[in-house]
Design an enzyme around this catalytic site. Sequence first.
Site, mmCIF file in Angstrom:
data_model
loop_
_atom_site.group_PDB
_atom_site.id
_atom_site.type_symbol
_atom_site.label_atom_id
_atom_site.label_comp_id
_atom_site.label_asym_id
_atom_site.label_seq_id
_atom_site.Cartn_x
_atom_site.Cartn_y
_atom_site.Cartn_z
ATOM 1 N N GLU A 64 0.834 -1.196 0.000
ATOM 2 C CA GLU A 64 0.000 0.000 0.000
ATOM 3 C C GLU A 64 0.866 1.241 0.000
ATOM 4 O O GLU A 64 0.584 2.224 -0.683
ATOM 5 C CB GLU A 64 -0.915 0.010 1.242
ATOM 6 C CG GLU A 64 -1.955 1.149 1.236
ATOM 7 C CD GLU A 64 -1.499 2.430 1.929
ATOM 8 O OE1 GLU A 64 -2.241 3.422 1.881
ATOM 9 O OE2 GLU A 64 -0.391 2.464 2.495
ATOM 10 N N ASP A 74 -7.314 1.630 7.971
ATOM 11 C CA ASP A 74 -5.939 2.078 7.709
ATOM 12 C C ASP A 74 -5.694 3.475 8.283
ATOM 13 O O ASP A 74 -4.872 4.228 7.783
ATOM 14 C CB ASP A 74 -5.637 2.038 6.203
ATOM 15 C CG ASP A 74 -4.167 2.345 5.920
ATOM 16 O OD1 ASP A 74 -3.350 2.264 6.848
ATOM 17 O OD2 ASP A 74 -3.847 2.689 4.764
#
Lengths: 468, 468
Positions: B333, B361
Amino acid sequence: MTNKYKICIIIIVYCTFVCSYSVRNDNCDLDDALVKEIASYKNVTNKIIKDIKNELGSRMYNSFSEFIDKYGARPSGSKVLEDSIDHMINLTIGSGLNDVTTEEVEVPHWVRGTETLEMLQPHYKKVAIIGLGPSISTPSKGITAELIVVKTFKELDSLNKEDVQGKIVLFDEHYTSYGETVIYRVQAASKAARKGAVASLIRSVTPYSLYTTHTGSQHYDNDVPRIPTAAITVEDSHLLRRLFIRKNKIVLKLKMESTYDTQKSRNTIIDLKGAVDPDKYVIVSGHIDSWDVGQGAMDDGGGMMISWFAPVILNHLQLRPKRTVRAILWTAEEPGLVGAAQYLKLHINELDKINFIMESDEGTFEPLGLEVGGSKDAVCIIAEILKLFTPVDKLKVSKNPGSDIILFINKGIPGASLMNKNDKYFRYHHSEADTMDVENIDDVVNCAAFWAAVSYVIADLSVDIPRH
Amino acid sequence: MTNKYKICIIIIVYCTFVCSYSVRNDNCDLDDALVKEIASYKNVTNKIIKDIKNELGSRMYNSFSEFIDKYGARPSGSKVLEDSIDHMINLTIGSGLNDVTTEEVEVPHWVRGTETLEMLQPHYKKVAIIGLGPSISTPSKGITAELIVVKTFKELDSLNKEDVQGKIVLFDEHYTSYGETVIYRVQAASKAARKGAVASLIRSVTPYSLYTTHTGSQHYDNDVPRIPTAAITVEDSHLLRRLFIRKNKIVLKLKMESTYDTQKSRNTIIDLKGAVDPDKYVIVSGHIDSWDVGQGAMDDGGGMMISWFAPVILNHLQLRPKRTVRAILWTAEEPGLVGAAQYLKLHINELDKINFIMESDEGTFEPLGLEVGGSKDAVCIIAEILKLFTPVDKLKVSKNPGSDIILFINKGIPGASLMNKNDKYFRYHHSEADTMDVENIDDVVNCAAFWAAVSYVIADLSVDIPRH
């Protein structure tokens, strides 16, 4: 490090923070005339504060910032410390106050070299580290040894010597307050060595961490081997404890380099001579040295600067009190009140001339008042004076306010340290985070205004501050 | 770095944080039967939450801590990331859920080498530094150049090119919010290069510093030279600006090393197959990679762990919803949603099967609710479901909740990210301070309980979450 320094470290640790008590003395019975006299200072204290807040204070703050940015960390025994002392002497003379002298002091000069700590087992990890002064070096190849983790001295004591022998000990001590917890920094090495450890580590003495290491002084006992000693971050201390609790075999490789000798330094003495009793002193002080990390802006750049400013600004404002206002910029406070001890030694026969001694060494955040040590009558007079400064009028009675000035308070001289809103002080203390970012201009100016005005009143009062 | 990654970085920067808006949709008109059906889940959600809070959650937290402590930072393309993925696969199977697959992803592999920054003039100072990925290296002898300091891109634009040519530019940008301020991290190098600078520095993107450096991704424009780029601490950024404003000539020496290639990694997919519609998915997700500093506990160890836990614990509790609950542990990511982009590509023809996509997140602090992206009807259903979780019932409507899942939300798939009390998130973000110390056990367990229970209800509901 001589015995003198060791004793001083122990005094700092056990007294400055542990022994203070917070009892407001409400049973004062001051003479009415004195109460009236103190109240009559309102106009002059207001004027001092107003003038400093208007413009003079921000100029001082700029000088402070320029000083800190130019010299940064100013460790005991270093050339940069001596250069910074010269800077302050020139700044004083440049401000129109010429009565500046220095007194030589032999000071410890411990110089940190490369320091690394690596975890080799159970897996590889670099661990941030900062040596505690004056730690010895490791052998040049480093020390590779198994780690044991304890939380307390008591827990270490409970272990068999053969379980500690040849190992590195980490004290993952719980932080309660600086005063209580710092004994782990001071005593870790010798406590661990007594059990046969080859090096000691502590969790940095701080209530809040962003992976921040905090250094500081420690003390080697004479009857056990000296072993290398350092602090790691709170985060890594917790990590190592977790790994230890999970029964991992932890192997560390520690490398530390340092050198140690002594150098000449100086206490700097700046006098605004008293109009009536020039041989009586009201001392305002802070230390000009710092640890070797960060900028030493908070510890104790701010305290040094506002103390320097008191006689300078009173002179500038053409306010000359009856007694001498003496600013002292102590050298080598960090390795153990070395400058203050030398001043005490040189002036031991004239202590009766010190009317009151003040120190700012716990931050120059929002000013709150004074932490006072002295007789009941001394406390009562200071309490009355503080009424001039509402809301900066908090008073805390303490057996041992301050750090350098404890040496004088213990001799029966009344004194006080600056109380300020320093609840975040130990986030920054002795770390790379002690920078000008900590020093808010309004707070520093307000501290400086209070400090100058309160020292003026004490120095000008018709009566001396009574001793025990 | 391919164009795909660049586009993803820009999406993160401009959308995740900037474009969200906070409007509670109060004009819902859900069918009474659906409202009743949702309310009927109260018993099961209470049971899930109770079981997790009782013991299962703390066991999960221990697994989380062991995982983080064992692997630490898990940068894209590294062996430790792949080892950590294997660990999670084994943990899944060990927990009794065998439906685990991985999908290969080619990921950036930028490796930081030695990085140093020294101020040579007006006086010597070491300056803490952290390169921004994927910065190029400096020549091996470093770059020695004069510094200019600006606060904004606009201020740089206003300078003549000859005043910038050959110099290092520091952006001492003001932090307002991550979403607004991070453009300095992303664009500094190319903005500076466009003016002829030889390197760029930014002030770390954080609202609070203890001399902490923060890394993160940046983007090189194709039409200007690539120059080395790094972040310094807030404190040093302020210091350099003060020295610059005082007309000091500042000369810096910057040395940075790094390597760049690509490696194979994997998205990890864990399914609790649906009892009725196994081909319909409710996805819960977090990313398993991290930056190369700290432990990657907060970003995004916690989010990855609670997402992994959802199907695992529902399986353990023998709760099988109608649709499949799919946990995805995204890889890579950090360099630009690389794993998520690959999943989207591989599954582009079956997006209609994704009923709802969730992501954690932005921390696993105290859970607050959900930030939802989707149609009005989708928002209304989620709002109704949140009533089961009071006080964890906050709902924020957003065009772009989350980071990885934005790619899916942009395709019309409804989704949500975990709202939590993450006001201190950016103190730790992308720094050495992102460790297990950030992850409070009660908060993580409460997040995990909420996450598992809410995903269960969505996956079990009689109706699909409606699209636009």
